[in-house]
Design a protein around this motif. Sequence first.
Motif, short mmCIF file in Angstrom:
data_model
loop_
_atom_site.label_atom_id
_atom_site.label_comp_id
_atom_site.label_asym_id
_atom_site.label_seq_id
_atom_site.Cartn_x
_atom_site.Cartn_y
_atom_site.Cartn_z
N SER A 64 0.74 -1.21 -0.07
CA SER A 64 -0.07 0.04 0.06
C SER A 64 0.94 1.10 0.04
CB SER A 64 -0.85 -0.02 1.08
OG SER A 64 -0.23 -0.13 2.25
N THR A 176 -5.34 4.10 -7.91
CA THR A 176 -5.66 2.82 -7.31
C THR A 176 -7.15 2.46 -7.06
OG1 THR A 176 -5.19 3.87 -5.17
CG2 THR A 176 -3.45 2.47 -6.21
N THR A 196 -1.96 6.94 -5.59
CA THR A 196 -0.82 6.45 -4.70
C THR A 196 0.49 6.68 -5.21
OG1 THR A 196 -2.65 4.83 -3.71
CG2 THR A 196 -0.12 4.55 -3.33
N GLY A 267 -1.32 -2.80 -3.94
CA GLY A 267 -2.42 -3.77 -3.91
C GLY A 267 -1.99 -5.29 -3.97
#
Length: 363
Positions: A64, A176, A196, A267
Amino acid sequence: GQGAMIMRRFATFTFLAGITAAGACTRETGEGEGSPPRLVVGVRTAMVAEQSFAENVEVTGIVSGRPGHVAILSAPGAARIASVSAVVGQRVTVGTVLVELDQVAFHAAMQSADAALSAAERHAARQQRLVDAGIAPRRDLEQATAELAAATAVAETARRQSELSVLRSPIAGVITQVNATLGATADPSQALVQVTDGSAPDIVFNLTPVQAAQLRTGARVELLGAPGTPVRGEATVVAVGGAIDSATRAVTVRAALHPGGQALQIGETVAARMTLATRARALVVPMEALVPDGESFKVFVVDAEGTAHARPVVVGARSGTMAEITDGLKRGETVVTYGAYGVDDSVKVAPAAPAASPKPDAK
């Protein structure tokens, strides 16, 4: 008379046969009692060692964005979504247009606020002239000044909302998440797009409360590849959550990825080996020496005469191929490793190789 004679002969034969069988059983029992103990060959042994022991746990995490490197964009007000340019996975730069809202309402609000501001400015200027001439009291000027400030704030807000009605990426990165639907009415309380920065990824893990209690910031994390492939990279624990998630009953742990490893995508799910604690002096044995005994474990300790004796042990942490023993063994004792499941208490064992101390677990 002949039948009675036959019956007497049969009874005599049965009695003699019973005596013979009893004598044979007595000889077999006597031979069993005097026979040597059973010998188990082909087993392997290892010496109980005292060494540094790293308690590891294998977990999975999700790549992440790092805090401060994630942008979540929402609508400045309720409005119809006029166009959507954002696509999940798309790389964007600073200023890239992602979503555009219907401009009619925002332009109208900005024009109305500008008109009110112009009127407030003229009124304040007039009151200033009247006060300077001694015609109007000063409180009228103060009220006009307050109205001018309020009109200025409304105009600035309307102008800013008009600018935000076209959602642009504030950072360079990867899209994302996209929740914008063409023609739908945007809700200001819901995110429309998330961007992101993929150049600064973190890995988020969920640990049990017991595991998280042992973990400290700075702990080492190895990212594992597929079986037979090298480690994908390393990370360092930078934050351990202080609360338990009410839904998952887990504690969130965040690790910062070290540069130089394999590229990871936002992810992506990764497997990792995390070091919970390290003890400088721990008694360890190979995992294959542990034999389940109900709800606990036992090991077979080999004495100087080569006899294996079952002994209950308390197992602490496990790491890779080694297990920590917290009670039941002493340093320097020899235990059966390979073949322990085929050993019984008080049997003789013939090791296939000489006893050797286990090597420290590389993992």
